[in-house]
Design an enzyme around this catalytic site. Structure first.
Site, PDB file in Angstrom:
ATOM      1  N   LYS A 198      92.433  18.282-152.298  1.00 31.98           N
ATOM      2  CA  LYS A 198      92.020  19.681-152.216  1.00 31.98           C
ATOM      3  C   LYS A 198      91.042  19.898-151.059  1.00 31.98           C
ATOM      4  O   LYS A 198      89.938  19.369-151.062  1.00 31.98           O
ATOM      5  CB  LYS A 198      91.331  20.147-153.506  1.00 31.98           C
ATOM      6  CG  LYS A 198      91.135  21.649-153.498  1.00 31.98           C
ATOM      7  CD  LYS A 198      90.118  22.132-154.513  1.00 31.98           C
ATOM      8  CE  LYS A 198      88.713  22.153-153.985  1.00 31.98           C
ATOM      9  NZ  LYS A 198      88.446  23.191-152.966  1.00 31.98           N
ATOM     10  N   GLU A 272      80.619  10.659-151.404  1.00 32.28           N
ATOM     11  CA  GLU A 272      79.915  10.727-150.119  1.00 32.28           C
ATOM     12  C   GLU A 272      79.213  12.069-150.095  1.00 32.28           C
ATOM     13  O   GLU A 272      79.857  13.115-149.972  1.00 32.28           O
ATOM     14  CB  GLU A 272      80.940  10.572-148.997  1.00 32.28           C
ATOM     15  CG  GLU A 272      80.322  10.051-147.722  1.00 32.28           C
ATOM     16  CD  GLU A 272      79.936  11.164-146.794  1.00 32.28           C
ATOM     17  OE1 GLU A 272      78.777  11.636-146.926  1.00 32.28           O
ATOM     18  OE2 GLU A 272      80.765  11.568-145.981  1.00 32.28           O
ATOM     19  N   CYS A 306      76.779  15.570-142.718  1.00 29.77           N
ATOM     20  CA  CYS A 306      76.074  14.913-143.809  1.00 29.77           C
ATOM     21  C   CYS A 306      75.053  13.912-143.279  1.00 29.77           C
ATOM     22  O   CYS A 306      73.996  13.723-143.863  1.00 29.77           O
ATOM     23  CB  CYS A 306      77.054  14.239-144.749  1.00 29.77           C
ATOM     24  SG  CYS A 306      78.271  13.258-143.880  1.00 29.77           S
ATOM     25  N   GLU A 403      68.188  19.039-147.889  1.00 34.35           N
ATOM     26  CA  GLU A 403      69.237  19.123-146.871  1.00 34.35           C
ATOM     27  C   GLU A 403      69.456  20.587-146.477  1.00 34.35           C
ATOM     28  O   GLU A 403      69.753  21.419-147.317  1.00 34.35           O
ATOM     29  CB  GLU A 403      70.538  18.538-147.425  1.00 34.35           C
ATOM     30  CG  GLU A 403      71.641  18.491-146.400  1.00 34.35           C
ATOM     31  CD  GLU A 403      72.931  17.877-146.930  1.00 34.35           C
ATOM     32  OE1 GLU A 403      73.364  18.224-148.041  1.00 34.35           O
ATOM     33  OE2 GLU A 403      73.511  17.047-146.211  1.00 34.35           O
TER      34      GLU A 403
END
Ligand code: NAI
Ligand code: MG
Length: 494
Positions: A198, A272, A306, A403
Site C-alpha cells: 500500500k 523503519e 527519515c 521530528e
C-alpha cells in the site's frame, strides 16, 4: 586577514545580482489517467466500495488524478491472490526464473525513467533533479541488486537453511514513494515471497505506474498486488491473518500501533520509523564540504527524510564560521517549481505536513531559539517553506527532540567529544548520524559510540542497495538493503 575571518560584514549576497532562466522539465510525455484502479491478481479492478480519493500536486494544490480507496474486502481479495500465487506459482518457480522477472521489472523501470521521475515530482512535490537523479535510478538499482540474489540465497547465508515466508504486507510513506516501493518489493520477491503493498495516500501515482510495469513484465498474476488507500487500508493489511510478514516505513506513532497489532501473531516485522539524526562538525573538518553536507543533510527532499541530519552539532571554536557560511549558503538555495531543473527545494508534500512544519517553527520561536530563514522569494501558490535554521537551541526544547520532517535545522554547539556523544544520543530516535572531521580515529570512535543505525563520515545521505539501513530505539528495528534486507524476508535456520 585571519583575525577578521568571522566578521559578519564578509557575508556574500549571492542572490542580489542575477537569476537563473527558468528550465522546467517537459511533462508532454506524461499522460496521467483520470482514475487509477486497484491492482489485484494481475488485473486492474474497481474497489469494492466504489470509492475514490484525489491526489494533488503540492506545488499547485491542483488535482492530478483519483485513485481507489481499498477496503477490507479488497485486502481480502489481494491477500488471497497473493497466497494462491505463492502456493501455486511463485514458490514453485526456479530461483533463476524469479530473478529474471525482477531483472525485467528493473529494465522496464529504466525505460520509463523519465515518466516515473516527472510523475514522482508532480505527485510528491520533490524536485525533478532529485527524482531524476536519485529516486528513480536508486529504485531501479534495488531491483537489479536483488534480482542478482534470487538464485544465490544459499551463498547469501552459507551453512544455513533459508526459506521464504509467504505473503508480505508492505506499507510505505510519501517521502520516497517509488524508492520505498522498490525497497519493499525487490527483496520480498528475490526471497520468494508474494506481496500486497500500500502506497501513501498523498503519493500513490508512481506505485500505480509500477503496477503497470509489473503487469507488462509478465510477472505471474497475484505475485504483486498494489492497493491504494488510507490508514484503514494499511491496518487491514497488517491485521490480515494470512499475512506472514509486515514491513512498514512511516511515523513512529503508526509503527507502535503496528507492533502492538502484530505481537503474538508470529508475523515477522520490520519497522523503519522516524528520526532526529545528529550531524556533527569538528573544528578540524573541511568546513566548506561540511557546510554542503549540512545543507544536503537537512534540505534534501525538503527535509522529508527519515534520516535527515536535523540536529547540527558544531564544535564551539568553529561555530561562528560554520553558521555564517551556512546562512550564506541558505540564501543561494532555490525554492520553487519542483519541475524546474534549477530548483533546490521543492514543495512540502501535503497541506497537513505544511501546517505541522509551520507549527514547529512557531514552537521554536516561543521556546526562545533564534530563527534564521533564507531571504528567497516563494511562489504565490502551493506549499513552500523557506529553508530555516535555529541557533541557541536548548537540548530539552521540542524542536531539538521531535521530528519536524521539513526544511528546519536546529544548531547546538559542543566543546568535547564526550559531550557531543551524550547530546547526540540524547534522543528517543537512533536512525542515522554524520561526522565531519579530518581524524580517522575520531570517526571510528564515534561510529561505535553513536547509537544510530547508519553513521556517515564526511558525507551525508549516501544510499546504495548493497548497504543495510535501519534504526535503533524509536526509529524502529530490522534492516533494509543489502544482505540484511534480504534476511528480513527469509526464515533462516541452522
Ligand atoms: P503515517 O505513518 O501515518 O503514514 C505512513 C503510511 O502508513 C501511509 O501509507 C499511511 O496510509 C499508513 N498508515 C497510517 N495509519 C496506519 C495504520 N494504523 N496501520 C497501517 N498503516 C497505516 O505518517 P504521516 O501521518 O503521513 O506523517 C506524520 C509524521 O510521520 C511526519 O510528520 C513525519 O514526522 C513522520 N513520517 C516519517 C516517515 C519516515 O520515513 N520515517 C515517513 C512518513 C512520515
Ligand atoms: Mg500527491
Amino acid at each position: 586577514m585571519a583575525k577578521n575571518k568571522h566578521k559578519k560584514t564578509e557575508s556574500f549576497d549571492f542572490n542580489g545580482g542575477w537569476d537563473y532562466s527558468p528550465s522546467p522539465e517537459s511533462t508532454s510525455h506524461v499522460k496521467l489517467k483520470e482514475r487509477y484502479e486497484l491492482y489485484i491478481d494481475g488485473k486492474f479492478v474497481a474497489p469494492d466500495s466504489g470509492k475514490y480519493f484525489q491526489t494533488t500536486n503540492p506545488a499547485t494544490e491542483k488535482v492530478l488524478a483519483e485513485v481507489a480507496h481499498a477496503n477490507e474486502a479488497d485486502v481480502e481479495k489481494a491477500v488471497s491472490a497473493a497466497r494462491k500465487a505463492y502456493e501455486t506459482v511463485w514458490s514453485k518457480l526456479s530461483a533463476k526464473e524469479r530473478g529474471k522477472y525482477i531483472y525485467r521489472i528493473a529494465r522496464l523501470m529504466q525505460e520509463r525513467a523519465r515518466e516515473l521521475a516527472v510523475v514522482e515530482t508532480l505527485d510528491a512535490g520533490k524536485t525533478i533533479r532529485e527524482s531524476r537523479d536519485v529516486d528513480v535510478p536508486l529504485a531501479c538499482n534495488h531491483f537489479f541488486y536483488y534480482a542478482g540474489w534470487a538464485d544465490k540465497l544459499e551463498y547469501a547465508f552459507p551453512n544455513r537453511k533459508v526459506s521464504s515466508l509467504g505473503v508480505a504486507g508492505q506499507i510505505i510513506p510519501w517521502n520516497f514513494p517509488l524508492l520505498m516501493a522498490a525497497w519493499k518489493i525487490a527483496p520480498a520477491l528475490a526471497a520468494g515471497n508474494t506481496v500486497v503493498l500500500k502506497p501513501a495516500e498523498t503519493t500513490p501515482l508512481t506505485a500505480m505506474l509500477l503496477a503497470e510495469i509489473i503487469h507488462e513484465s509478465g510477472l505471474p498474476a497475484g505475485v504483486v498486488n498494489i492497493l491504494t488507500g488510507y490508514g484503514d487500508t494499511g491496518a487491514a493489511i497488517v491485521n490480515h491473518p494470512d499475512v506472514n510478514k509486515v514491513a512498514f516505513t512511516g511515523s513512529t506513532n503508526v509503527g507502535k500501533i503496528i507492533q502492538k497489532a502484530v505481537a503474538g501473531t508470529g508475523k515477522k516485522l520490520t519497522l523503519e520509523l522516524g528520526g532526529k539524526s545528529a550531524n556533527i562538525v569538528f573544528e578540524d573538518a573541511p568546513i566548506d564540504q561540511a557546510v554542503e553536507g549540512i545543507v544536503n543533510g537537512i534540505f534534501f527532499n525538503q527535509g522529508h527524510v527519515c534520516c535527515a541530519g536535523s540536529r547540527l552539532f558544531v564544535q564551539e571554536s568553529v561555530a561562528d564560521e560554520v553558521i555564517r557560511k551556512l546562512k550564506d549558503r541558505l540564501d543561494t538555495l532555490y525554492v520553487g517549481d519542483p519541475l524546474d531543473k534549477n530548483t533546490d527545494i521543492g514543495a512540502i508534500n501535503s497541506r497537513e505536513q505544511y501546517e505541522s512544519i509551520k507549527k514547529y517553527i512557531e514552537i521554536g520561536k516561543k521556546e526562545g531559539a533564534e530563527m534564521y530563514e533564507s531571504k528567497c522569494s516563494l511562489p504565490k501558490n502551493g506549499l513552500f517553506i523557506r529553508p530555516t535554521l535555529f541557533t541557541d537551541v536548548a537540548q530539552s526544547s521540542r524542536i531539538a527532540q521531535e521530528e519536524i520532517f521539513g526544511p528546519v535545522l536546529t544548531i547546538q554547539t559542543f566543546r568535547t567529544i564526550d559531550e557531543v556523544i551524550q547530546k547526540a544520543n540524547n534522543s528517543p530516535y537512533g536512525l542515522a548520524a554524520g561526522v565531519w572531521t579530518d581524524k580517522g580515529s575520531r570517526i571510528f570512535n564515534l561510529t561505535t559510540k553513536l547509537r544510530a543505525g547508519v553513521v556517515w563520515a564526511n558525507t551525508y545521505n549516501k544510499f546504495d542497495p548493497t548497504s543495510p539501513f535501519g534504526g535503533y530505539k524509536e526509529s524502529g528495528f530490522g534492516r533494509e538493503g543489502g544482505l540484511h534486507g534480504l534476511g528480513a524476508y527469509l526464515k533462516i535456520e541452522n
